[in-house]
Write a protein that holds these residues in place. Structure first.
Motif, mmCIF file in Angstrom:
data_model
loop_
_atom_site.group_PDB
_atom_site.id
_atom_site.type_symbol
_atom_site.label_atom_id
_atom_site.label_comp_id
_atom_site.label_asym_id
_atom_site.label_seq_id
_atom_site.Cartn_x
_atom_site.Cartn_y
_atom_site.Cartn_z
ATOM 1 N N TYR A 78 0.821 -1.213 0.000
ATOM 2 C CA TYR A 78 0.000 0.000 0.000
ATOM 3 C C TYR A 78 0.850 1.255 0.000
ATOM 4 C CZ TYR A 78 -4.575 -2.147 0.272
ATOM 5 O OH TYR A 78 -5.730 -2.825 -0.030
ATOM 6 N N MET A 79 2.015 1.190 0.674
ATOM 7 C CA MET A 79 2.897 2.363 0.646
ATOM 8 C C MET A 79 3.410 2.603 -0.759
ATOM 9 S SD MET A 79 4.936 2.037 4.266
ATOM 10 C CE MET A 79 5.796 3.590 4.204
ATOM 11 N N GLU A 80 3.712 1.511 -1.465
ATOM 12 C CA GLU A 80 4.127 1.640 -2.859
ATOM 13 C C GLU A 80 3.015 2.269 -3.685
ATOM 14 O OE1 GLU A 80 7.739 1.127 -2.819
ATOM 15 O OE2 GLU A 80 6.912 1.013 -4.837
ATOM 16 N N LEU A 81 1.781 1.847 -3.411
ATOM 17 C CA LEU A 81 0.637 2.395 -4.150
ATOM 18 C C LEU A 81 0.548 3.901 -3.962
ATOM 19 C CD1 LEU A 81 -2.042 1.852 -5.751
ATOM 20 C CD2 LEU A 81 -3.175 1.800 -3.532
ATOM 21 N N VAL A 82 0.679 4.322 -2.715
ATOM 22 C CA VAL A 82 0.580 5.764 -2.456
ATOM 23 C C VAL A 82 1.702 6.510 -3.166
ATOM 24 C CG1 VAL A 82 0.746 7.529 -0.672
ATOM 25 C CG2 VAL A 82 -0.603 5.471 -0.252
ATOM 26 N N ASN A 83 2.916 5.961 -3.097
ATOM 27 C CA ASN A 83 4.031 6.649 -3.744
ATOM 28 C C ASN A 83 3.888 6.662 -5.259
ATOM 29 O OD1 ASN A 83 5.524 7.556 -1.567
ATOM 30 N ND2 ASN A 83 6.486 5.554 -1.257
ATOM 31 N N ASN A 84 3.447 5.567 -5.826
ATOM 32 C CA ASN A 84 3.362 5.514 -7.286
ATOM 33 C C ASN A 84 2.172 6.265 -7.832
ATOM 34 O OD1 ASN A 84 5.623 4.005 -7.391
ATOM 35 N ND2 ASN A 84 4.565 2.034 -7.525
ATOM 36 N N MET A 85 1.078 6.312 -7.091
ATOM 37 C CA MET A 85 -0.131 6.963 -7.604
ATOM 38 C C MET A 85 -0.287 8.379 -7.076
ATOM 39 S SD MET A 85 -2.073 5.389 -9.660
ATOM 40 C CE MET A 85 -2.544 3.772 -10.271
ATOM 41 N N LEU A 86 -0.441 8.483 -5.760
ATOM 42 C CA LEU A 86 -0.751 9.799 -5.203
ATOM 43 C C LEU A 86 0.390 10.784 -5.405
ATOM 44 C CD1 LEU A 86 -2.645 9.466 -1.819
ATOM 45 C CD2 LEU A 86 -3.461 10.306 -4.003
ATOM 46 N N LEU A 87 1.597 10.357 -5.059
ATOM 47 C CA LEU A 87 2.733 11.265 -5.158
ATOM 48 C C LEU A 87 2.963 11.676 -6.609
ATOM 49 C CD1 LEU A 87 5.126 12.715 -3.915
ATOM 50 C CD2 LEU A 87 6.460 10.642 -4.191
ATOM 51 N N THR A 88 2.901 10.712 -7.525
ATOM 52 C CA THR A 88 3.120 11.026 -8.932
ATOM 53 C C THR A 88 2.029 11.950 -9.453
ATOM 54 O OG1 THR A 88 3.947 8.769 -9.064
ATOM 55 C CG2 THR A 88 3.805 9.983 -11.099
ATOM 56 N N ALA A 89 0.795 11.712 -9.003
ATOM 57 C CA ALA A 89 -0.293 12.600 -9.431
ATOM 58 C C ALA A 89 -0.054 14.022 -8.937
ATOM 59 C CB ALA A 89 -1.631 12.077 -8.913
ATOM 60 N N GLU A 90 0.436 14.139 -7.704
ATOM 61 C CA GLU A 90 0.742 15.480 -7.175
ATOM 62 C C GLU A 90 1.822 16.152 -8.009
ATOM 63 O OE1 GLU A 90 1.897 14.551 -3.236
ATOM 64 O OE2 GLU A 90 -0.142 14.112 -2.565
ATOM 65 N N LEU A 91 2.875 15.391 -8.328
ATOM 66 C CA LEU A 91 3.946 15.959 -9.148
ATOM 67 C C LEU A 91 3.423 16.356 -10.522
ATOM 68 C CD1 LEU A 91 6.933 13.582 -8.311
ATOM 69 C CD2 LEU A 91 6.748 15.998 -7.782
ATOM 70 N N TYR A 92 2.557 15.512 -11.088
ATOM 71 C CA TYR A 92 2.005 15.822 -12.413
ATOM 72 C C TYR A 92 1.238 17.129 -12.369
ATOM 73 C CZ TYR A 92 -0.590 15.436 -16.747
ATOM 74 O OH TYR A 92 -1.120 15.689 -17.989
ATOM 75 N N VAL A 110 -6.145 8.992 -9.292
ATOM 76 C CA VAL A 110 -6.223 9.400 -7.884
ATOM 77 C C VAL A 110 -7.465 8.795 -7.253
ATOM 78 C CG1 VAL A 110 -6.576 11.378 -6.357
ATOM 79 C CG2 VAL A 110 -4.916 11.526 -8.195
ATOM 80 N N ASP A 111 -8.559 8.841 -8.005
ATOM 81 C CA ASP A 111 -9.811 8.306 -7.484
ATOM 82 C C ASP A 111 -9.689 6.819 -7.182
ATOM 83 O OD1 ASP A 111 -13.065 7.545 -8.583
ATOM 84 O OD2 ASP A 111 -12.542 8.689 -6.795
ATOM 85 N N GLN A 112 -9.050 6.104 -8.125
ATOM 86 C CA GLN A 112 -8.897 4.666 -7.920
ATOM 87 C C GLN A 112 -8.035 4.383 -6.705
ATOM 88 O OE1 GLN A 112 -7.446 2.777 -11.407
ATOM 89 N NE2 GLN A 112 -9.355 3.089 -12.540
ATOM 90 N N CYS A 113 -6.996 5.162 -6.541
ATOM 91 C CA CYS A 113 -6.105 4.968 -5.396
ATOM 92 C C CYS A 113 -6.872 5.217 -4.104
ATOM 93 C CB CYS A 113 -4.917 5.918 -5.520
ATOM 94 S SG CYS A 113 -3.767 5.797 -4.165
ATOM 95 N N PRO A 119 -1.462 2.830 14.831
ATOM 96 C CA PRO A 119 -1.020 3.384 13.542
ATOM 97 C C PRO A 119 0.360 2.855 13.175
ATOM 98 C CG PRO A 119 -0.711 5.011 15.267
ATOM 99 C CD PRO A 119 -1.358 3.822 15.925
ATOM 100 N N THR A 120 0.567 2.774 11.882
ATOM 101 C CA THR A 120 1.871 2.347 11.385
ATOM 102 C C THR A 120 2.385 3.427 10.433
ATOM 103 O OG1 THR A 120 0.815 1.244 9.530
ATOM 104 C CG2 THR A 120 1.276 -0.087 11.496
ATOM 105 N N GLU A 121 3.542 3.163 9.846
ATOM 106 C CA GLU A 121 4.090 4.156 8.910
ATOM 107 C C GLU A 121 3.165 4.350 7.712
ATOM 108 O OE1 GLU A 121 5.925 1.778 10.384
ATOM 109 O OE2 GLU A 121 7.050 0.586 8.950
ATOM 110 N N LEU A 122 2.366 3.342 7.378
ATOM 111 C CA LEU A 122 1.411 3.505 6.276
ATOM 112 C C LEU A 122 0.394 4.590 6.620
ATOM 113 C CD1 LEU A 122 0.084 2.695 3.620
ATOM 114 C CD2 LEU A 122 -1.125 0.889 4.848
#
Lengths: 426, 276
Positions: free
Chosen positions: B123-137, B195-198, B217-220
């Protein structure tokens, strides 16, 4: 001026010669130069001709050669042929014409090639580099010069483009514009620096001194050399823009820049404060007599942190390069003020081996270097600053051998005894 | 029996003293976290990353002081913010910081079994690959945002012409990275879809639990909170991005919960979540 002049065989009697101002057609004739000892004859220069001009413009030739017309004897005529190296190589051919002591001067010139390349290796101050150059001399016909230089070295890599234009008739008055990029690594501070800059400078002579006013704008990027870089240096990483204006004045009466036998050099430069910028003043004085020399180390304004550094084979010997003064976790930060001086005595080698030949290139060398570097506490006033610079002086003495390499460089091998070492110095 | 337990205790002592010698000093009082200037300079993606690390350290109960510097990006050993300066060490980005903190004996994911740990990493990979990339885009490839917000903010600490040079340089770099991962030809709508899918995936995993792995809570959680909270509270040229997140009420509640629990008492809730 005509571009070609034909030299007819000289007539037997001078005054009968007709056609004073007759210009020749574009005919090239192999000149039969009459050999005569003309050294101390009184002459009046009547015509000056140029042979072989291509792109050089007329007005700059008039400026440069004006002195030839004023020459009263042949020596002066030859001496007036000045600074033609910027324009062309010019052997002098003379002819006699009209007046019994009239002189027709012809310069047979070969303009410098449009493009020349050069390759040098440079070794200095514990670093070496390879320099490739491209030069376009006399670009637009008035001694303008465009140079491109690329240098690849152990500490620094740089390239730059520069445009130089002297004032016609007075080559000591000139300006140049440069664009450059320099990348360097400074292990004594664990710092890496890239500078991209533009500078413009204007030089002019005033009586016996030479002045240069220079503006320099630099985009500076600092980075850490390794993960172990100290945090004090890491905090300086990033980009900044520096703009500075400086003025330098040089009086140089030495007869050699490497091991002068007589004369002195005084160089004073100052950078006035511009807005929020820094200011600094530096002076360098060297004085030489046949057996005694006092090279003072140069004011090294290190661009990395805009601070001064001290130490190394050309400043205070016996200390590692730039490794004196304030430091943090092994990285040297430099200081806001410094002084340094040295006393050097050069004598020929003992027992004078190879006298008159190879041995002349060597000298024995006794030296005493001293200096100090510190940060200033601005609240305290100038007397406190002087006191601070006077305490904990680093100094060293020693002896060695100096080898002079042509007029370009010197090699030193010294045994040094460092004294006054403060904790943290290397 | 007595000799057996003594032997076990001896082994435990050896292990714990070995672990102590591997970890350096305990967490110092003057640990600092560096990021760009909060008001004028920092961008959405960097703010999210910094908030994630701050949330993580809060959850571990490790005090850290936040220092804002214009050149934080260049000070960082990896070129990315945030980074922490602890004792003599400098560590940047959430992943390495989690490892570093673990070596000092603090961890949020020790209680998870192997399967859960793998899931958390996924899930952390998902956030980095989707959310973070979308923010950068959105920041660097959407012309409207670039022109109105990003360009001016990124170059704000620098004088002319350096502010333009650095902003263009960074934009070129990000665009190149986008092309390399295949996002070069995506349109804004496609990115918002991603983003919506994520968010949907995160919402489904969270369900009705307080945190992703139930009670603790965890780092995720820190990472998801960092990104979602920043998206919800950052003013962009339009609200499309934050609307996507607002569609999922359990994510909103999740963010509010963490904000209240870990930040409000320290007065950090200056821009709190507005409920739609």
């Amino acid at each position: 001026y005509s571009t070609v002049h034909s030299l007819e065989p000289l007539p037997a009697n001078g005054p009968d010669f007709g056609a004073l101002g007759e210009e020749a057609e574009f005919v090239e004739v192999e000149p039969e130069a009459k050999q005569e000892i003309l050294e101390n004859k009184d002459v009046v220069v009547q015509h000056v001709h140029f042979d072989g001009l291509g792109r050089t413009k007329d007005d700059i030739i008039i400026c440069e050669i004006g002195d030839v017309f004023k020459a009263k004897n042949l020596i002066e005529a030859i001496e007036a042929h000045v600074l033609a190296a910027a324009l062309f190589n010019a052997p002098l051919l003379l002819g006699e014409d009209a007046l019994p002591n009239g002189l027709d001067v012809t310069f047979e010139v070969t303009e410098l090639r449009r493009l020349t390349g050069s390759y040098n290796t440079m070794v200095g101050n514990n670093e070496g580099s390879m320099v490739l150059g491209l030069k376009l001399p006399n670009l637009l016909g008035r001694a303008e010069k465009v140079t491109f230089q690329f240098s690849y070295g152990t500490k620094e890599t740089s390239y730059g483009l520069s445009f130089f234009k002297p004032r016609p008739g007075n080559f000591e008055r000139n300006f140049s514009v440069n664009v450059y990029k320099v990348t360097g690594q400074f292990p004594w501070s664990s710092l890496r620096e890239t500078d991209r800059g533009v500078s413009a400078e204007y030089s002019f002579p005033v009586w016996k001194t030479s002045h240069t006013v220079k503006w320099d704008g630099v985009w500076r990027e600092l980075g850490c050399l390794s993960r172990a870089t100290s945090f004090a240096v890491r905090k300086e990483s990033g980009h900044s823009l520096k703009s500075s204006l400086s003025h330098a004045m040089v009086i140089d009466s030495r007869n050699s820049s490497i091991l002068p036998r007589r004369g002195a050099l005084l160089k004073v430069n100052q950078v006035p404060r511009l807005g929020r910028g820094e200011s600094h003043t530096g002076a360098r004085f060297l004085y030489g007599t046949p057996s005694f020399n006092s090279p003072a180390p140069p004011a090294c304004l290190w661009k990395g942190l805009h601070l001064f550094y001290l130490g190394g084979p050309t400043s205070v010997r016996g200390f590692s390069m730039h490794s004196v003064g304030p430091q943090s976790e092994g990285d040297y930060l430099g200081g806001e003020a410094y002084w340094a001086g040295g006393l050097h005595l050069y004598t020929p080698l003992p027992f004078r081996p190879g006298q008159g030949g190879f041995g002349e290139l060597f000298r024995t060398h006794f030296f005493l270097n001293a200096g100090n570097l510190c940060n200033l506490n601005y609240g305290e006033g100038p007397q406190a600053h002087i006191r601070k610079l006077a305490e904990c002086i680093r100094w060293s003495y020693g002896a060695g051998i100096v080898l002079r390499l042509g007029n370009i460089a010197r090699l030193e091998l010294n045994y040094c005894v460092p004294m006054g070492v403060q904790p943290g110095d290397r | 029996m007595w000799s057996g337990s003594w032997r076990v205790r001896f082994q435990e002592d050896k292990v714990s003293s070995f672990r102590k010698s591997k970890t350096a000093e305990p967490w110092p009082e003057n640990a600092t976290l560096y990021q760009q200037l909060k008001g004028e300079q920092i961008l959405l993606s960097d703010n999210a990353a910094s908030l994630a690390v701050q949330a993580f350290l809060q959850m571990c109960n490790l005090p850290v002081k936040v220092v804002c510097r214009a050149n934080a990006e260049y000070m960082s050993p990896s070129g990315k913010v945030p980074f922490i300066h602890v004792g003599n060490q400098v560590v940047s980005e959430l992943g390495p910081i989690v490892q570093f903190v673990k070596a000092k004996g603090h961890s949020l994911s020790d209680g998870l079994d192997e399967v859960q740990k793998a899931e958390m990493k996924a899930y952390m990979e998902l956030v980095n690959n989707m959310l973070l990339t979308a923010e950068l885009y959105l920041q660097w490839c959407d012309e409207a945002t670039v022109g109105e917000i990003t360009h001016a903010r990124y170059g704000s600490p620098y004088p002319w012409p350096l502010n333009h040079i650095l902003a263009y340089q960074k934009q070129w770099e990000v665009k190149r990275k986008m092309k390399a991962i295949g996002w070069g030809n995506k349109t804004l709508d496609q990115v918002l879809e991603d983003v919506d899918q994520c968010c949907q995936a995160l919402s489904q995993r969270l369900g009705t639990q307080p945190y992703f792995f139930n009670k603790q809570p965890t780092e995720l959680d820190a990472l998801v909170f960092g990104h979602l909270y920043t998206i919800l509270t950052t003013q962009l040229t339009n609200d499309e991005l934050s609307e996507k997140v607002k569609n999922y009420s359990n994510l909103l509640a999740f963010c509010r919960r963490i904000e209240q629990h870990y930040f409000e008492d320290r007065g950090k809730g200056s821009s709190s979540i507005r409920s739609s």
